[in-house]
Design an enzyme around this catalytic site. Structure first.
Site, PDB file in Angstrom:
ATOM      1  N   ASP A   1       0.824  -1.207   0.000  1.00 11.35           N
ATOM      2  CA  ASP A   1       0.000   0.000   0.000  1.00 11.35           C
ATOM      3  C   ASP A   1       0.861   1.260   0.000  1.00 11.35           C
ATOM      4  OD1 ASP A   1      -2.494  -1.289   0.084  1.00 11.35           O
ATOM      5  OD2 ASP A   1      -2.353  -1.547   2.255  1.00 11.35           O
TER       6      ASP A   1
ATOM      7  N   TYR B   1       7.325 -10.132   6.386  1.00  8.62           N
ATOM      8  CA  TYR B   1       7.196  -8.711   6.703  1.00  8.62           C
ATOM      9  C   TYR B   1       7.817  -8.417   8.069  1.00  8.62           C
ATOM     10  CZ  TYR B   1       3.755  -7.928   2.962  1.00  8.62           C
ATOM     11  OH  TYR B   1       3.123  -7.803   1.746  1.00  8.62           O
TER      12      TYR B   1
END
Length: 245
Positions: free
Chosen positions: A52, A111
């Site tokens: 994003d 992540y």
């Protein structure tokens, strides 16, 4: 055709995310335009994950095809030259089999989420971590994280705009480590739902602030309702680290 696999790093602060979008600058657009400038070929870049706006990457993987062979090290140099002045760079390039796909060949994605936990903000980490001034109870967060490991329905932690057909995901890693004034959350799974990592982090922070009890994470997971979970953590603290194949 020659298929090239590239590994990319970028600061997402001033970008609209990975995916090309009209009217804004994305990582995909920057790289596709850079490749065109030195190869003369219009390519479509396929990434291993769609980050994003504001999210960073250390090891995003992507692939593209060219009709002619170019040496991988020259591709790295050319992309990095033409991607300027954006904070986007390629640090590895190699030929890949024609059946390789950056997204669909992936077996796991990794992540890291960074939290700066001290009374005053960090200028160095501005837009690169989530600053939380109140002390967080890391042991409580670690205990709560255990409830999320494994295969579950993560509906409570998916964005309302998530387009995934299934909310069943398998979280293979969720480690929380405190190093001085920084807290790092390490997460891995074969794939993630939209906003899943940031929604998990936002919920665990409520545990860390002692607003929620440890066991409440289990209740949120079982609720299968986004409204039951905590707020979405800021994009600035999230880093796409690597993809395994």
């Amino acid at each position: 055709m020659y298929r090239y696999k590239i590994t990319i790093e970028y600061l997402g602060t001033d970008l609209a995310g990975w995916q090309r979008q009209a009217g804004v600058m994305s990582v995909q657009q920057i790289l596709e335009e850079a490749i065109y400038k030195f190869s003369g070929e219009q390519v479509i870049l396929f990434g291993s994950g769609r980050t994003d706006a504001g999210v960073h990457a250390i090891g995003q993987v992507a692939h593209f095809d060219l009709s002619k062979y170019l040496e991988p090290h020259k591709i790295i140099t050319a992309i990095n030259y033409f991607a300027r002045p954006y904070a986007v760079g390629v640090w590895n390039c190699e030929l890949a089999p024609n059946n390789f796909h950056a997204r669909f060949s992936a077996t796991s994605r990794y992540y890291i989420y960074r939290i700066i936990n001290r009374p005053y903000p960090s200028v160095i980490d501005l837009n690169r971590a989530w600053w939380i001034s109140s002390p967080l109870d890391v042991p409580a967060m670690q205990q709560a994280a255990v409830y999320l490991l494994g295969k579950h329905d993560f509906t409570s932690f998916r964005a309302s705009s998530c387009q995934s057909k299934s909310s069943i995901k398998t979280l293979t890693e969720l480690n929380i480590i405190k190093e001085d004034e920084e807290i790092k959350l390490y997460l891995s799974a074969p794939s993630f739902l939209h906003h899943m990592v940031r929604n998990i982090v936002g919920s665990l922070v409520l545990v860390g602030k002692n607003i929620w009890q440890v066991e409440q994470i289990k209740d949120v997971l079982e609720a299968k309702d986004r409204k039951a979970a905590g707020p979405t953590a800021p994009a600035s603290g999230l880093y796409f680290v690597k993809t395994a194949y």
